[in-house]
Design a protein around this motif. Structure first.
Motif, PDB file in Angstrom:
ATOM      1  N   ALA A 293       0.851  -1.193   0.000  1.00  0.00           N
ATOM      2  CA  ALA A 293       0.000   0.000   0.000  1.00  0.00           C
ATOM      3  C   ALA A 293       0.884   1.239   0.000  1.00  0.00           C
ATOM      4  O   ALA A 293       1.851   1.332   0.771  1.00  0.00           O
ATOM      5  N   GLU A 294       0.560   2.193  -0.866  1.00  0.00           N
ATOM      6  CA  GLU A 294       1.271   3.467  -0.914  1.00  0.00           C
ATOM      7  C   GLU A 294       0.499   4.507  -0.127  1.00  0.00           C
ATOM      8  O   GLU A 294      -0.724   4.577  -0.196  1.00  0.00           O
TER       9      GLU A 294
ATOM     10  N   GLU B 122      -0.789  -4.383  -5.521  1.00  0.00           N
ATOM     11  CA  GLU B 122      -0.950  -3.008  -5.067  1.00  0.00           C
ATOM     12  C   GLU B 122      -2.350  -2.802  -4.513  1.00  0.00           C
ATOM     13  O   GLU B 122      -3.345  -3.107  -5.183  1.00  0.00           O
ATOM     14  N   TYR B 123      -2.443  -2.255  -3.306  1.00  0.00           N
ATOM     15  CA  TYR B 123      -3.736  -1.955  -2.709  1.00  0.00           C
ATOM     16  C   TYR B 123      -4.301  -0.701  -3.372  1.00  0.00           C
ATOM     17  O   TYR B 123      -3.628   0.326  -3.457  1.00  0.00           O
TER      18      TYR B 123
ATOM     19  N   GLY C  49     -13.905  -2.492 -14.222  1.00  0.00           N
ATOM     20  CA  GLY C  49     -14.884  -3.090 -13.316  1.00  0.00           C
ATOM     21  C   GLY C  49     -14.227  -3.862 -12.196  1.00  0.00           C
ATOM     22  O   GLY C  49     -14.783  -4.863 -11.722  1.00  0.00           O
ATOM     23  N   GLN C  50     -13.062  -3.412 -11.770  1.00  0.00           N
ATOM     24  CA  GLN C  50     -12.293  -4.128 -10.741  1.00  0.00           C
ATOM     25  C   GLN C  50     -13.141  -4.441  -9.515  1.00  0.00           C
ATOM     26  O   GLN C  50     -13.871  -3.594  -9.008  1.00  0.00           O
ATOM     27  N   GLN C  51     -13.019  -5.678  -9.008  1.00  0.00           N
ATOM     28  CA  GLN C  51     -13.795  -6.136  -7.873  1.00  0.00           C
ATOM     29  C   GLN C  51     -12.973  -6.254  -6.590  1.00  0.00           C
ATOM     30  O   GLN C  51     -13.460  -5.929  -5.506  1.00  0.00           O
ATOM     31  N   LEU C  52     -11.752  -6.745  -6.675  1.00  0.00           N
ATOM     32  CA  LEU C  52     -10.933  -6.918  -5.476  1.00  0.00           C
ATOM     33  C   LEU C  52     -10.356  -5.575  -5.025  1.00  0.00           C
ATOM     34  O   LEU C  52     -10.245  -4.638  -5.822  1.00  0.00           O
ATOM     35  N   PRO C  53      -9.968  -5.464  -3.756  1.00  0.00           N
ATOM     36  CA  PRO C  53      -9.414  -4.192  -3.256  1.00  0.00           C
ATOM     37  C   PRO C  53      -7.950  -3.984  -3.633  1.00  0.00           C
ATOM     38  O   PRO C  53      -7.327  -3.044  -3.164  1.00  0.00           O
ATOM     39  N   PHE C  54      -7.400  -4.836  -4.473  1.00  0.00           N
ATOM     40  CA  PHE C  54      -6.015  -4.696  -4.923  1.00  0.00           C
ATOM     41  C   PHE C  54      -5.917  -5.230  -6.345  1.00  0.00           C
ATOM     42  O   PHE C  54      -6.837  -5.869  -6.855  1.00  0.00           O
ATOM     43  N   TYR C  55      -4.789  -4.954  -6.999  1.00  0.00           N
ATOM     44  CA  TYR C  55      -4.561  -5.447  -8.350  1.00  0.00           C
ATOM     45  C   TYR C  55      -3.104  -5.862  -8.480  1.00  0.00           C
ATOM     46  O   TYR C  55      -2.229  -5.394  -7.737  1.00  0.00           O
ATOM     47  N   GLN C  56      -2.840  -6.744  -9.420  1.00  0.00           N
ATOM     48  CA  GLN C  56      -1.489  -7.239  -9.650  1.00  0.00           C
ATOM     49  C   GLN C  56      -0.792  -6.420 -10.728  1.00  0.00           C
ATOM     50  O   GLN C  56      -1.391  -6.064 -11.748  1.00  0.00           O
TER      51      GLN C  56
END
Length: 357
Positions: free
Chosen positions: A60-61, A164-165, A172-179
């Motif tokens: 997380a930044e 990355e948080y 349409g991103q669903q998760l609270p983070f992405y790769q």
């Protein structure tokens, strides 16, 4: 990798839990199966529920820099409501579907440095204990593998991968983070960009591919990286000439933002349309658009663009991409071992503020 722990919150003599995942890496959106093995303690216990949590080590930044922690991104109740006698052995089979956005942890069997786990929580007589943590291996979907294969054939080299948080706007991103999969530039682009970052956001119907190019020598104005989004289908992957398609994406990303100075890279201006005339009825076409990631991973964008038709099919040969091997392969592998070891040797209690239901 299986870990068996005494359930500490239940005290000495409580039951133990040992979760065993079925062998082999799982696909995003695929089925994860296994068995939860219980051994009764010194007395009889009522097992209220057995819950499996999917956890990830996420960065997380924030204003003070970066930090990392553990985020629970899915939960599944495997069973419960039964009596476990003293010393009794009892197994509970389970089968759960992974979220489509589950990050990829390996390519051609080699770890990428992304750490995921399956944590088992046992609730007994009102007390809960997270008693077992197992490493989760996830392999890429066919379209993901084909795109990474094409990038390797174009000369891009694997540098690192992390989670990355935050959220990417215009998706349409669903998760609270992405790769983010970070790649060293191919020789033909080395004078223009420092690196390319690839993010996959899959759904049952298709997948967004977010490409980000950092600036080099003032190429991109405004102090932001250039970000472009393409949408592909899960179907007909073998019918697409991914080498040509991905090369077009990269050229569009670099040339468009160089000519426009980066001002409409985030959906503020007219969307860029690649040259040529393409049919709109092709089920395997890629649709282009823009997305935005700021320093905290949040942003906004649009989803408009032009569709492109498929080319000749390419053969995806295991190990050919060069993304999972190469001059940095040994260093990356050593870092992966260290990170996985840290995650599974007891520092999984920190939820990193990301445990959301």
């Amino acid at each position: 990798m299986v870990f068996k722990r005494l359930l500490g919150s239940l005290g000495v003599g409580g039951p133990t839990v040992d979760t065993v995942l079925d062998p082999g890496a799982v696909l995003p959106g695929g089925t994860l199966s296994g068995q939860v093995h219980l051994r009764g303690g010194d007395a009889d216990f009522t097992i209220d529920h057995i819950t499996l949590e999917l956890v990830a080590r996420v960065e997380a930044e924030h204003d003070d820099g970066e930090s990392d922690g553990t985020v629970v991104f899915d939960r599944f109740t495997a069973g419960g409501g039964f009596r476990l006698a003293a010393g009794e052995l009892h197994s509970v089979p389970f089968s759960m579907m992974l979220p489509w956005e589950t990050p990829v942890t390996e390519l051609y069997g080699q770890g990428l440095g992304v750490v995921l786990g399956v944590r088992t929580e046992l609730a007994v007589a009102g007390a809960k204990d997270k008693g077992d943590l197992d490493q989760l291996a996830v392999r890429p979907l066919p379209a993901q593998e084909a795109i990474l294969e094409a990038l390797g054939q174009l000369g891009f080299g694997f540098k690192s991968a992390d989670l990355e948080y935050g959220r990417i706007g215009g998706t349409g991103q669903q998760l609270p983070f992405y790769q983010e999969i970070e790649l060293a530039p191919a020789p033909q682009y080395a004078h223009q960009v420092n690196e390319i970052e690839v993010t996959f956001l899959a759904t049952p119907g298709g997948m967004d591919v977010i490409l980000e190019a950092d600036k080099r020598g003032g190429l991109f104005a405004g102090g932001h990286d250039a970000v472009t989004r393409f949408t592909v289908s899960h179907y007909g992957v073998e019918q697409v000439n991914w080498l040509t398609e991905v090369d077009r994406w990269i050229s569009q990303l670099v040339e468009h933002h160089a000519s426009r100075g980066g001002h409409d890279a985030y959906g503020h201006g007219e969307p860029h349309h690649a040259g040529g005339s393409f049919g709109h009825g092709d089920p395997y076409a890629a649709q282009g658009g823009h997305a935005h990631k700021d320093e905290h991973g949040y942003g906004h964008g649009d989803g408009h663009g032009q569709r492109s038709g498929p080319g000749m099919g390419t053969v995806v040969a295991a190990g050919a991409a060069g993304l999972a091997v190469g001059v940095v392969g040994g260093m990356v592998a050593a870092e992966v071992v260290d990170e996985v070891g840290d995650f599974f040797e007891g520092d999984d209690e920190d939820e990193g503020g990301g445990d959301e239901d």
